[in-house]
Design a protein around this motif. Structure first.
Motif, PDB file in Angstrom:
ATOM      1  N   ALA A 148       0.859  -1.190   0.000  1.00  0.00           N
ATOM      2  CA  ALA A 148       0.000   0.000   0.000  1.00  0.00           C
ATOM      3  C   ALA A 148       0.893   1.238   0.000  1.00  0.00           C
ATOM      4  CB  ALA A 148      -0.931   0.009   1.206  1.00  0.00           C
ATOM      5  N   ASP A 149       0.524   2.222  -0.822  1.00  0.00           N
ATOM      6  CA  ASP A 149       1.320   3.441  -0.947  1.00  0.00           C
ATOM      7  C   ASP A 149       0.852   4.489   0.051  1.00  0.00           C
ATOM      8  OD1 ASP A 149       2.886   2.451  -3.026  1.00  0.00           O
ATOM      9  OD2 ASP A 149       1.375   3.014  -4.534  1.00  0.00           O
ATOM     10  N   PHE A 150       1.840   5.171   0.663  1.00  0.00           N
ATOM     11  CA  PHE A 150       1.566   6.240   1.613  1.00  0.00           C
ATOM     12  C   PHE A 150       2.443   7.439   1.271  1.00  0.00           C
ATOM     13  CE2 PHE A 150       0.493   2.341   3.796  1.00  0.00           C
ATOM     14  CZ  PHE A 150      -0.687   2.636   4.469  1.00  0.00           C
ATOM     15  N   ARG A 151       1.997   8.579   1.711  1.00  0.00           N
ATOM     16  CA  ARG A 151       2.757   9.815   1.540  1.00  0.00           C
ATOM     17  C   ARG A 151       3.441  10.177   2.848  1.00  0.00           C
ATOM     18  NH1 ARG A 151       1.978  15.224   2.578  1.00  0.00           N
ATOM     19  NH2 ARG A 151       2.946  16.686   1.109  1.00  0.00           N
ATOM     20  N   ILE A 152       4.712  10.528   2.775  1.00  0.00           N
ATOM     21  CA  ILE A 152       5.446  10.934   3.974  1.00  0.00           C
ATOM     22  C   ILE A 152       5.012  12.339   4.354  1.00  0.00           C
ATOM     23  CG2 ILE A 152       7.714  11.414   4.963  1.00  0.00           C
ATOM     24  CD1 ILE A 152       8.888   9.314   3.162  1.00  0.00           C
ATOM     25  N   GLY A 153       4.458  12.471   5.552  1.00  0.00           N
ATOM     26  CA  GLY A 153       3.975  13.762   6.010  1.00  0.00           C
ATOM     27  C   GLY A 153       4.900  14.475   6.965  1.00  0.00           C
ATOM     28  N   GLY A 154       5.965  13.818   7.425  1.00  0.00           N
ATOM     29  CA  GLY A 154       6.884  14.482   8.347  1.00  0.00           C
ATOM     30  C   GLY A 154       7.968  13.538   8.815  1.00  0.00           C
ATOM     31  N   VAL A 155       8.919  14.107   9.531  1.00  0.00           N
ATOM     32  CA  VAL A 155      10.025  13.360  10.124  1.00  0.00           C
ATOM     33  C   VAL A 155       9.935  13.517  11.638  1.00  0.00           C
ATOM     34  CG1 VAL A 155      12.530  13.107  10.271  1.00  0.00           C
ATOM     35  CG2 VAL A 155      11.471  13.731   8.093  1.00  0.00           C
ATOM     36  N   ALA A 156       9.998  12.413  12.353  1.00  0.00           N
ATOM     37  CA  ALA A 156       9.884  12.437  13.813  1.00  0.00           C
ATOM     38  C   ALA A 156      11.090  13.141  14.430  1.00  0.00           C
ATOM     39  CB  ALA A 156       9.764  11.019  14.359  1.00  0.00           C
ATOM     40  N   PRO A 157      10.938  13.722  15.614  1.00  0.00           N
ATOM     41  CA  PRO A 157      12.086  14.348  16.285  1.00  0.00           C
ATOM     42  C   PRO A 157      13.201  13.347  16.543  1.00  0.00           C
ATOM     43  CG  PRO A 157      10.010  14.978  17.337  1.00  0.00           C
ATOM     44  CD  PRO A 157       9.682  13.885  16.362  1.00  0.00           C
ATOM     45  N   ASP A 158      14.398  13.859  16.668  1.00  0.00           N
ATOM     46  CA  ASP A 158      15.561  12.990  16.841  1.00  0.00           C
ATOM     47  C   ASP A 158      15.450  12.153  18.099  1.00  0.00           C
ATOM     48  OD1 ASP A 158      17.998  11.808  16.535  1.00  0.00           O
ATOM     49  OD2 ASP A 158      19.178  13.560  17.110  1.00  0.00           O
ATOM     50  N   GLN A 159      14.872  12.702  19.182  1.00  0.00           N
ATOM     51  CA  GLN A 159      14.806  11.977  20.448  1.00  0.00           C
ATOM     52  C   GLN A 159      13.691  10.946  20.487  1.00  0.00           C
ATOM     53  OE1 GLN A 159      14.260  15.165  20.041  1.00  0.00           O
ATOM     54  NE2 GLN A 159      12.387  15.858  21.036  1.00  0.00           N
ATOM     55  N   LEU A 160      12.821  10.922  19.464  1.00  0.00           N
ATOM     56  CA  LEU A 160      11.717   9.963  19.446  1.00  0.00           C
ATOM     57  C   LEU A 160      12.153   8.728  18.676  1.00  0.00           C
ATOM     58  CD1 LEU A 160       8.814   9.335  20.203  1.00  0.00           C
ATOM     59  CD2 LEU A 160       8.065  10.499  18.118  1.00  0.00           C
ATOM     60  N   ASP A 161      12.897   7.845  19.365  1.00  0.00           N
ATOM     61  CA  ASP A 161      13.335   6.600  18.739  1.00  0.00           C
ATOM     62  C   ASP A 161      12.240   5.552  18.723  1.00  0.00           C
ATOM     63  OD1 ASP A 161      15.851   7.480  18.109  1.00  0.00           O
ATOM     64  OD2 ASP A 161      16.700   6.873  20.036  1.00  0.00           O
ATOM     65  N   GLY A 162      11.348   5.622  19.680  1.00  0.00           N
ATOM     66  CA  GLY A 162      10.277   4.638  19.780  1.00  0.00           C
ATOM     67  C   GLY A 162       9.426   4.960  20.985  1.00  0.00           C
ATOM     68  N   LEU A 163       8.405   4.142  21.176  1.00  0.00           N
ATOM     69  CA  LEU A 163       7.523   4.358  22.316  1.00  0.00           C
ATOM     70  C   LEU A 163       8.209   3.934  23.602  1.00  0.00           C
ATOM     71  CD1 LEU A 163       4.682   5.501  22.646  1.00  0.00           C
ATOM     72  CD2 LEU A 163       3.823   3.163  22.684  1.00  0.00           C
ATOM     73  N   TYR A 164       8.875   2.769  23.558  1.00  0.00           N
ATOM     74  CA  TYR A 164       9.624   2.266  24.703  1.00  0.00           C
ATOM     75  C   TYR A 164      11.060   2.000  24.268  1.00  0.00           C
ATOM     76  CZ  TYR A 164       5.203   1.685  27.170  1.00  0.00           C
ATOM     77  OH  TYR A 164       3.997   1.917  27.776  1.00  0.00           O
ATOM     78  N   SER A 165      11.929   1.897  25.251  1.00  0.00           N
ATOM     79  CA  SER A 165      13.363   1.848  24.971  1.00  0.00           C
ATOM     80  C   SER A 165      13.818   0.533  24.359  1.00  0.00           C
ATOM     81  CB  SER A 165      14.155   2.092  26.267  1.00  0.00           C
ATOM     82  OG  SER A 165      13.819   1.122  27.251  1.00  0.00           O
ATOM     83  N   ASP A 166      13.012  -0.533  24.462  1.00  0.00           N
ATOM     84  CA  ASP A 166      13.482  -1.831  23.976  1.00  0.00           C
ATOM     85  C   ASP A 166      13.214  -2.054  22.499  1.00  0.00           C
ATOM     86  OD1 ASP A 166      10.741  -2.014  24.214  1.00  0.00           O
ATOM     87  OD2 ASP A 166      10.775  -4.136  24.739  1.00  0.00           O
ATOM     88  N   ARG A 167      12.493  -1.148  21.836  1.00  0.00           N
ATOM     89  CA  ARG A 167      12.225  -1.333  20.414  1.00  0.00           C
ATOM     90  C   ARG A 167      12.126   0.025  19.733  1.00  0.00           C
ATOM     91  NH1 ARG A 167       7.311  -4.926  18.034  1.00  0.00           N
ATOM     92  NH2 ARG A 167       8.687  -6.597  18.737  1.00  0.00           N
ATOM     93  N   THR A 168      12.962   0.205  18.713  1.00  0.00           N
ATOM     94  CA  THR A 168      12.902   1.425  17.926  1.00  0.00           C
ATOM     95  C   THR A 168      11.774   1.321  16.898  1.00  0.00           C
ATOM     96  OG1 THR A 168      14.511   0.538  16.359  1.00  0.00           O
ATOM     97  CG2 THR A 168      15.365   1.835  18.209  1.00  0.00           C
ATOM     98  N   VAL A 169      11.274   2.457  16.485  1.00  0.00           N
ATOM     99  CA  VAL A 169      10.203   2.532  15.492  1.00  0.00           C
ATOM    100  C   VAL A 169      10.742   3.266  14.274  1.00  0.00           C
ATOM    101  CG1 VAL A 169       7.935   3.494  14.967  1.00  0.00           C
ATOM    102  CG2 VAL A 169       8.351   2.439  17.182  1.00  0.00           C
ATOM    103  N   ASP A 170      10.551   2.662  13.099  1.00  0.00           N
ATOM    104  CA  ASP A 170      11.014   3.269  11.858  1.00  0.00           C
ATOM    105  C   ASP A 170       9.955   4.161  11.222  1.00  0.00           C
ATOM    106  OD1 ASP A 170      13.492   1.873  11.973  1.00  0.00           O
ATOM    107  OD2 ASP A 170      12.485   0.069  11.233  1.00  0.00           O
ATOM    108  N   ILE A 171       8.698   3.737  11.279  1.00  0.00           N
ATOM    109  CA  ILE A 171       7.619   4.464  10.610  1.00  0.00           C
ATOM    110  C   ILE A 171       6.433   4.549  11.556  1.00  0.00           C
ATOM    111  CG2 ILE A 171       6.148   4.574   8.568  1.00  0.00           C
ATOM    112  CD1 ILE A 171       8.096   2.686   7.181  1.00  0.00           C
ATOM    113  N   TRP A 172       5.818   5.741  11.621  1.00  0.00           N
ATOM    114  CA  TRP A 172       4.603   5.954  12.403  1.00  0.00           C
ATOM    115  C   TRP A 172       3.449   6.159  11.433  1.00  0.00           C
ATOM    116  CZ3 TRP A 172       5.276   5.968  17.780  1.00  0.00           C
ATOM    117  CH2 TRP A 172       6.596   6.085  18.222  1.00  0.00           C
ATOM    118  N   ILE A 173       2.373   5.383  11.599  1.00  0.00           N
ATOM    119  CA  ILE A 173       1.217   5.484  10.716  1.00  0.00           C
ATOM    120  C   ILE A 173      -0.036   5.636  11.566  1.00  0.00           C
ATOM    121  CG2 ILE A 173       2.347   4.081   8.944  1.00  0.00           C
ATOM    122  CD1 ILE A 173       0.523   1.767   9.760  1.00  0.00           C
TER     123      ILE A 173
END
Length: 891
Positions: A165-190
């Motif tokens: 499925a195609d999506f449009r990139i609407g922004g770039v997350a802040p540098d300090q927002l690696d993920g919701l919790y420290s044990d797993r990084t998140v690459d894409i937020w949808i």
């Protein structure tokens, strides 16, 4: 006017105290070093502890964010199910809003590159709290933007593909927002659409829920309301959001308890040191002080003088301590691995550190006032009658008590460091980790053409080493990051089929001329396919099935026998011929007498196409891996130790994979990788994590070693008496095995591996705890040296008389060491006894200390005792070389 006089006198006393300390540089340096170590250890430990347990959260505002956890299969905190999430939303009386995120790996095409990305689908209210502009499109992480797009390129507006499925990139997350919790990084937020929950498994626990507490409502009150209200969610826990994964929070709390305890003991020893040093200084000036009292000095004036001395030394030492804490914050990362140093955060909250420093100053001033017991309480003429300011028996008992207290604290810290680290290390293991013990992990690599023989030879060589016994092989070490692979899932056989008619033919030299040399999808027949029911289809037959997704699908012939489609072949264009019929090819026949084609044979094809876009953590293991790691069989059976003739590819999945993707019916289903290779699921095993800091169990598929063996594997070895000699012997034997690959041999224990994969918390605690114990020993040696030196200086006349009367000098040395040994024995016995009581209290939730390691109780008390004897060597030497004539003349 009165205030000006008081300030003038106070400044005058402080200047006089400063000049007095300048005239005694040795004492001043010892005092400043002692206070600096006490203050600096507290400030640095507090800063690192804040960085470990309270990292910067992605919520910039003052929102009272809380995490709402359920109970996972291991009894710990975990995600909630969609059903529980809906119940929470219907009973949110104590929350302003409740949001959720579903985090899982998915197929993605970013910047033209296909990869597996960690995608977080978040609800609108949670996206708003995280300041993610999901209304404009998906948001990529800052790390993905740097890696996938040119430096400085504007990724906003670009296209990204997630699960076809195609999506449009609407922004770039802040540098300090690696993920919701420290044990797993998140690459894409949808965006997370509420309607997406329709038709899904309502009991699948895959939603991480966060909420904003209402004003004047605590996390505990919200938890009690959820458990006792109409929601009746008894297993739900509400905790303030810190960004720390729930499986790490408990371990980090133990780390914090240990570090606070270590810093407190160091500061206690520093306080005793200050009191002892200032008391020794007061005793050396006792004649001067008594003479001043005899000449009319009041006790108030003496107390003000002691107070000014304490203020001068405490302020100077406190400033040095803060400087030492800052230097420590920059020095400690140098002793860690680079990846650990990146995760090590020093969070010096100014107000708490200043408060702690002021507390240190107050305690130091109080300790500095202790010499009043040796100067003011005695009548001046009594002191003046003594020889060389010899202290009274009360002062002698006080100094001896300080020495014993210092040795006790030092012994307590050394024993506590050893036992707390052992208990902490045990606590960082789960029940599975305790059952497995601490096996040795031998990682080797083989040449591609000698994989099987090489690993077999390595296992035989390991068996030949005394005290070692192989347990199992694995390609992925416990605690390492998951190895994600994309699969399509074909459900197990069912009654829901449709009929498809296809011609049956065999590949012959003649028919091969009409087909393309390379298959459109999948592969052609191989040597291993001669004993299996496999086939390839042409494009027309694939169109009747599932198109290019036909590869890997299992269909049934008229006799209900399964046939696996391994490839799709294309027909060469030929205008003289009409469109070829849908044909399935059973195999190669390169000899005369091939069977005639069968026209319009009937086959049964599943109604549901394979489910695409499923990511599983993959591992290659030996057949005894499940038994060695105590992974219980839940359904089906485990794969055998060796390949069975005629058997296709097989695999075993864990409970997480079964719950997430197979709807409780995994046995008999198949997973098809991106090459079209199908693996049948023959069993389900339980999941285990081996360390508290290890990530939670991921959906995993295990392949047998005899089927998919990579060139680099790890052999788990059980050892009975591991030492450096056995390690060297093992390495020597493995190095001589022919067929080794290019990678070096790696030998380490499971404990070391878990520590390396545990966000460095264990190593940080070990480093700071060891540094605290070393600091305590240094302070003890410094204080005991001062105490022993003062004691022998006051007994110079007594020693001189003994030598003049014929006492041998070695007896003088023995007498000094005996007095020091008596204090050391009293301190170590007291410290050992206190260790039993305190450690039972401190480690009540970590481990049972019924049978502590015997070597700890034998070796640990020797360190403070050795410090005492070391501090007594120089005073004993001085006492043995004094000259009776000089001493008698001077006194």
């Amino acid at each position: 006017m009165l205030i000006r006089v008081i300030l003038s006198r106070g400044l005058h006393r402080i200047r006089r105290s400063a000049r007095a300390f300048v005239r005694a540089p040795g004492l001043s340096l010892a005092l400043l070093l002692t206070i600096a170590l006490g203050v600096g250890s507290n400030s640095s430990v507090y800063g690192f502890l804040e960085g470990l347990t309270h990292p910067a959260t992605p919520f910039g505002g003052p929102d009272r964010i809380a995490s709402i956890f359920g109970q996972d299969r291991f009894g710990g905190a975990g995600p909630l199910s969609p059903a529980d999430y809906q119940v929470l939303k219907a009973n949110r009386g104590t929350f302003d809003w409740i949001g959720a995120a579903r985090i899982k790996p998915r197929d993605a095409v970013i910047g033209g590159d296909a990869e597996i990305a960690i995608v977080a689908a978040v609800t609108p209210n949670l996206a708003g709290a995280l300041k993610l502009p999901l209304d404009k499109g998906v948001v990529i992480s800052h790390r993905v933007w740097e890696n996938e797009f040119a430096s400085g390129a504007n990724a906003v507006g670009s296209q990204i593909r997630i699960d076809n499925a195609d999506f449009r990139i609407g922004g770039v997350a802040p540098d300090q927002l690696d993920g919701l919790y420290s044990d797993r990084t998140v690459d894409i937020w949808i965006p997370f659409e509420e309607q997406d929950q329709k038709g899904e498994d309502r009991d699948r626990q895959d939603l991480w829920v966060l909420a904003a507490l209402r004003r004047d409502v605590s996390a505990r009150q919200a938890q009690n309301a959820l458990r006792s209200g109409s929601a009746r969610l008894g297993d739900v826990s509400v905790n303030p959001f810190t960004g720390i994964a729930p499986n790490m929070a408990r371990g980090l709390s133990r780390v914090g308890m240990f570090l606070n305890f270590s810093a407190g003991v160091v500061f206690f020893i520093a306080c005793i040191n200050v009191a002892s040093l200032l008391l020794g200084r007061a005793l050396r000036r006792s004649h001067e002080t008594s003479l001043r009292i005899a000449l009319g000095a009041t006790r108030t004036e003496l107390l003000w003088e002691l107070f000014s001395d304490s203020v001068v030394v405490s302020i100077a030492g406190g400033a040095m301590g803060l400087l030492l804490g800052i230097l420590t914050a920059h020095a400690i990362p140098a002793f860690l691995f680079p990846e650990d140093a990146e995760r090590l955060i020093f969070a010096p909250h100014l107000l708490p550190i200043l408060a702690a420093s002021m507390a240190c100053v107050v305690i130091t001033v109080a300790c500095g006032m202790m010499p009043v017991f040796g100067t003011v309480t005695d009548r001046p003429w009594t002191v003046l009658q003594r020889e060389s300011g010899s202290p009274s028996k009360a002062i002698q008992r006080l100094r001896s008590g300080l020495v014993v207290g210092q040795i006790t604290a030092c012994c307590l810290l050394v024993i506590s460091t050893a036992l707390l680290l052992d208990g902490l290390h045990s606590a960082l293991k789960t029940g599975a980790g305790h059952r497995l013990g601490n096996p040795i992990l031998l990682t080797v690599s083989a040449q591609v053409l000698r994989i099987g023989p090489y690993f077999s030879a390595v296992e035989q060589k390991a068996k030949s080493v005394a005290g070692l016994s192989p347990l199992a092989w694995t390609a992925r070490l416990p605690g390492n990051q998951p190895t994600w692979r994309s699969f399509r899932i074909q459900p197990p056989p069912s009654l829901q089929y449709r009929d498809v008619a296809m011609d049956i033919a065999w590949l012959t030299p003649d028919s091969l001329e009409s087909l393309d040399n390379q298959p459109i999808a999948g592969r052609m027949f191989g040597v291993s396919d001669q004993t299996r029911r496999v086939a390839v289809v042409n494009e027309e037959a694939a169109a009747e099935l599932f198109g290019r997704q036909t590869v890997g699908v299992v269909i049934q012939d008229a006799g209900d026998q399964p046939i696996e489609i391994i490839g799709v072949v294309g027909q060469r264009p030929n205008d003289a011929k009409q469109k070829p019929p849908a044909t399935i090819y059973y195999g190669y026949i390169d000899r005369p007498g091939a069977p005639n084609p069968i026209r319009q044979a009937h086959f049964r094809v599943p109604l549901v196409p394979p489910v695409a876009g499923v990511e599983l953590n993959s591992d290659v293991v030996s057949a005894d891996y499940f038994e060695a790691l105590d992974l219980p069989l839940i359904a089906g059976h485990k794969f055998p130790a060796h390949r069975i003739a005629g058997q296709g590819r097989v695999g075993v999945i864990n409970q997480e994979a079964a719950d997430l993707y197979f709807n409780g019916r995994p046995v008999g289903a198949g997973v098809i990788d991106d090459r079209g290779v199908r693996t049948e699921i023959i069993g389900v095993v339980g999941s285990q994590v081996f360390g508290t800091f290890e990530q939670h169990a991921e959906a995993t598929i295990y392949f047998p070693m005899w089927q998919d063996c990579p060139p680099r594997m790890t052999l788990m070895l059980k050892d009975t008496k591991w030492n450096k000699g056995i390690s060297a012997d093992l390495r020597h034997k493995i190095e001589n095995v022919p067929g080794a690959g290019p990678y070096p041999i790696d030998i380490k224990s499971l404990d070391t591996q878990l520590a390396l994969s545990g966000l460095a918390a264990l190593r940080i605690a070990t480093l700071i705890g060891s540094a605290s114990a070393a600091t305590a020993l240094i302070l003890s040696i410094l204080g005991l040296f001062s105490t022993q030196s003062d004691a022998e200086r006051q007994r110079q006349r007594e020693r001189a008389i003994c030598i003049a009367l014929g006492a041998q000098r070695w007896r003088i040395v023995f007498l000094v060491m005996k007095n020091a040994g008596r204090l050391a024995l009293a301190g170590t016995v007291t410290g050992t006894l206190l260790s039993f009581a305190l450690l039972r209290l401190l480690l009540a939730d970590i481990t049972v200390i019924a049978s502590p390691p015997i070597q700890v109780w034998l070796i640990a008390p020797l360190l403070p005792a050795a410090a005492v004897l070391l501090a007594s060597v120089v005073p004993a030497r001085r006492a043995s070389v004094i000259s009776p004539l000089v001493i008698m003349r001077d006194n």
